[in-house]
Design a protein around this motif. Structure first.
Motif, mmCIF file in Angstrom:
data_model
loop_
_atom_site.group_PDB
_atom_site.id
_atom_site.type_symbol
_atom_site.label_atom_id
_atom_site.label_comp_id
_atom_site.label_asym_id
_atom_site.label_seq_id
_atom_site.Cartn_x
_atom_site.Cartn_y
_atom_site.Cartn_z
ATOM 1 N N VAL A 264 0.858 -1.185 0.000
ATOM 2 C CA VAL A 264 0.000 0.000 0.000
ATOM 3 C C VAL A 264 0.889 1.228 0.000
ATOM 4 C CG1 VAL A 264 -1.753 1.278 1.295
ATOM 5 C CG2 VAL A 264 -1.763 -1.216 1.310
ATOM 6 N N ARG A 265 0.512 2.220 -0.789
ATOM 7 C CA ARG A 265 1.239 3.483 -0.797
ATOM 8 C C ARG A 265 0.272 4.606 -0.452
ATOM 9 N NH1 ARG A 265 4.244 1.868 -5.976
ATOM 10 N NH2 ARG A 265 6.166 1.033 -5.122
ATOM 11 N N ASN A 266 0.807 5.568 0.285
ATOM 12 C CA ASN A 266 0.031 6.762 0.613
ATOM 13 C C ASN A 266 0.663 7.953 -0.084
ATOM 14 O OD1 ASN A 266 -1.731 5.460 2.442
ATOM 15 N ND2 ASN A 266 -0.083 5.453 3.952
ATOM 16 N N ARG A 267 -0.136 8.648 -0.854
ATOM 17 C CA ARG A 267 0.344 9.832 -1.557
ATOM 18 C C ARG A 267 -0.349 11.049 -0.970
ATOM 19 N NH1 ARG A 267 -1.293 9.948 -7.501
ATOM 20 N NH2 ARG A 267 -3.016 11.134 -6.664
ATOM 21 N N THR A 268 0.412 12.140 -0.806
ATOM 22 C CA THR A 268 -0.182 13.346 -0.228
ATOM 23 C C THR A 268 -0.272 14.499 -1.218
ATOM 24 O OG1 THR A 268 1.980 14.029 0.596
ATOM 25 C CG2 THR A 268 0.568 12.767 2.087
ATOM 26 N N LYS A 269 0.482 14.452 -2.299
ATOM 27 C CA LYS A 269 0.459 15.543 -3.274
ATOM 28 C C LYS A 269 0.079 14.997 -4.629
ATOM 29 C CE LYS A 269 3.970 18.388 -1.080
ATOM 30 N NZ LYS A 269 5.257 19.011 -1.213
ATOM 31 N N PRO A 270 -0.696 15.595 -5.393
ATOM 32 C CA PRO A 270 -1.376 16.868 -5.189
ATOM 33 C C PRO A 270 -2.590 16.757 -4.270
ATOM 34 C CG PRO A 270 -1.963 15.988 -7.331
ATOM 35 C CD PRO A 270 -0.960 15.055 -6.729
ATOM 36 N N LYS A 271 -3.056 15.530 -4.032
ATOM 37 C CA LYS A 271 -4.117 15.350 -3.046
ATOM 38 C C LYS A 271 -3.859 14.031 -2.335
ATOM 39 C CE LYS A 271 -7.250 13.046 -6.193
ATOM 40 N NZ LYS A 271 -8.594 12.853 -6.601
ATOM 41 N N ALA A 272 -4.382 13.884 -1.150
ATOM 42 C CA ALA A 272 -4.149 12.674 -0.362
ATOM 43 C C ALA A 272 -4.943 11.514 -0.942
ATOM 44 C CB ALA A 272 -4.542 12.914 1.089
ATOM 45 N N THR A 273 -4.232 10.421 -1.197
ATOM 46 C CA THR A 273 -4.886 9.220 -1.694
ATOM 47 C C THR A 273 -4.070 7.998 -1.278
ATOM 48 O OG1 THR A 273 -5.800 8.102 -3.635
ATOM 49 C CG2 THR A 273 -3.731 9.271 -3.943
ATOM 50 N N THR A 274 -4.744 6.893 -1.160
ATOM 51 C CA THR A 274 -4.096 5.631 -0.812
ATOM 52 C C THR A 274 -4.422 4.638 -1.906
ATOM 53 O OG1 THR A 274 -4.341 6.081 1.539
ATOM 54 C CG2 THR A 274 -3.957 3.808 0.915
ATOM 55 N N TYR A 275 -3.393 3.904 -2.352
ATOM 56 C CA TYR A 275 -3.653 2.901 -3.373
ATOM 57 C C TYR A 275 -2.817 1.656 -3.101
ATOM 58 C CZ TYR A 275 0.631 4.761 -5.511
ATOM 59 O OH TYR A 275 1.907 5.185 -5.735
ATOM 60 N N HIS A 276 -3.282 0.547 -3.639
ATOM 61 C CA HIS A 276 -2.627 -0.741 -3.489
ATOM 62 C C HIS A 276 -1.926 -1.090 -4.796
ATOM 63 C CE1 HIS A 276 -4.775 -1.593 0.260
ATOM 64 N NE2 HIS A 276 -5.797 -0.963 -0.308
ATOM 65 N N TYR A 277 -0.835 -1.830 -4.676
ATOM 66 C CA TYR A 277 -0.165 -2.332 -5.868
ATOM 67 C C TYR A 277 0.141 -3.815 -5.672
ATOM 68 C CZ TYR A 277 4.023 -1.440 -3.061
ATOM 69 O OH TYR A 277 4.960 -1.409 -2.064
ATOM 70 N N ALA A 278 0.096 -4.538 -6.757
ATOM 71 C CA ALA A 278 0.232 -5.998 -6.705
ATOM 72 C C ALA A 278 1.701 -6.408 -6.752
ATOM 73 C CB ALA A 278 -0.504 -6.618 -7.883
ATOM 74 N N ALA A 279 1.968 -7.630 -6.337
ATOM 75 C CA ALA A 279 3.310 -8.193 -6.478
ATOM 76 C C ALA A 279 3.625 -8.304 -7.960
ATOM 77 C CB ALA A 279 3.372 -9.558 -5.813
ATOM 78 N N HIS A 280 4.869 -8.028 -8.319
ATOM 79 C CA HIS A 280 5.225 -8.052 -9.732
ATOM 80 C C HIS A 280 6.689 -8.476 -9.906
ATOM 81 C CE1 HIS A 280 6.215 -4.060 -8.198
ATOM 82 N NE2 HIS A 280 7.190 -4.014 -9.093
ATOM 83 N N TYR A 281 6.976 -8.988 -11.083
ATOM 84 C CA TYR A 281 8.317 -9.446 -11.425
ATOM 85 C C TYR A 281 9.208 -8.219 -11.647
ATOM 86 C CZ TYR A 281 12.071 -11.764 -13.962
ATOM 87 O OH TYR A 281 13.294 -12.209 -14.365
ATOM 88 N N TYR A 282 10.444 -8.293 -11.142
ATOM 89 C CA TYR A 282 11.369 -7.169 -11.275
ATOM 90 C C TYR A 282 12.731 -7.695 -11.688
ATOM 91 C CZ TYR A 282 14.129 -3.058 -10.088
ATOM 92 O OH TYR A 282 14.982 -1.997 -10.138
ATOM 93 N N ARG A 283 13.267 -7.159 -12.742
ATOM 94 C CA ARG A 283 14.586 -7.559 -13.212
ATOM 95 C C ARG A 283 15.382 -6.303 -13.548
ATOM 96 N NH1 ARG A 283 16.962 -12.070 -16.711
ATOM 97 N NH2 ARG A 283 18.765 -11.016 -17.574
#
Length: 154
Positions: free
Chosen positions: A91-110
């Motif tokens: 979960v990430r919390n963003r405050t700019k430009p407005k406060a919002t919370t969003y979820h992100y899924a597990a993902h492959y990273y290389r």
């Protein structure tokens, strides 16, 4: 170049490797949002470890170079060796430009490996420099001890 001690060789090897590291990392871009307290890859330095035997006040202190290592932020080593893994979701919390919370899924990273440390070590010439000078100093010291033993003073 003639040196009196391994400490001088250790200091010179630190300078050689640090300069080569700085030359290799100067092409990397700085992180745009890097907090002031976090280190950059560009802050990489070489540190030599030396071991002191004997007492300086007795006049029999000997200094031996034990190792030469690279110190830098962890992400520099990740950049050098690369990574192939799955990132966890969260979960990430963003405050700019407005406060919002969003979820992100597990993902492959290389991240592809970029062997800039190998290049810096090769370009610095520190391996041959240390090997030649330390071997010469230790061979001279061994020869002096051998002559001292043969002459019957020991």
């Amino acid at each position: 170049m003639e040196y009196r001690s391994e400490l001088d060789i250790a200091k010179q090897s630190e300078k050689m490797l640090t300069q080569a590291l700085q030359h290799q990392t100067q092409r990397f871009a700085d992180h745009y949002n890097r907090p002031a307290g976090n280190k950059s890859i560009k802050d990489a330095v070489a540190k030599a470890k030396v071991k002191r035997y004997g007492k300086k006040r007795d006049g029999n202190q000997k200094i031996y170079m034990r190792s030469l290592s690279i110190q830098m932020a962890r992400h520099g080593f990740v950049h050098h060796f690369g990574i192939d893994t799955t990132r966890k979701g969260g979960v990430r919390n963003r405050t700019k430009p407005k406060a919002t919370t969003y979820h992100y899924a597990a993902h492959y990273y290389r991240l592809k490996a970029t062997p800039f440390l190998d290049t810096a070590i090769e370009n610095s010439g520190v391996i041959n420099y240390v090997a030649d000078n330390i071997a010469q100093l230790r061979a001279d010291a061994f020869g002096e001890e051998l002559l001292f033993l043969v002459s019957g003073r020991y």
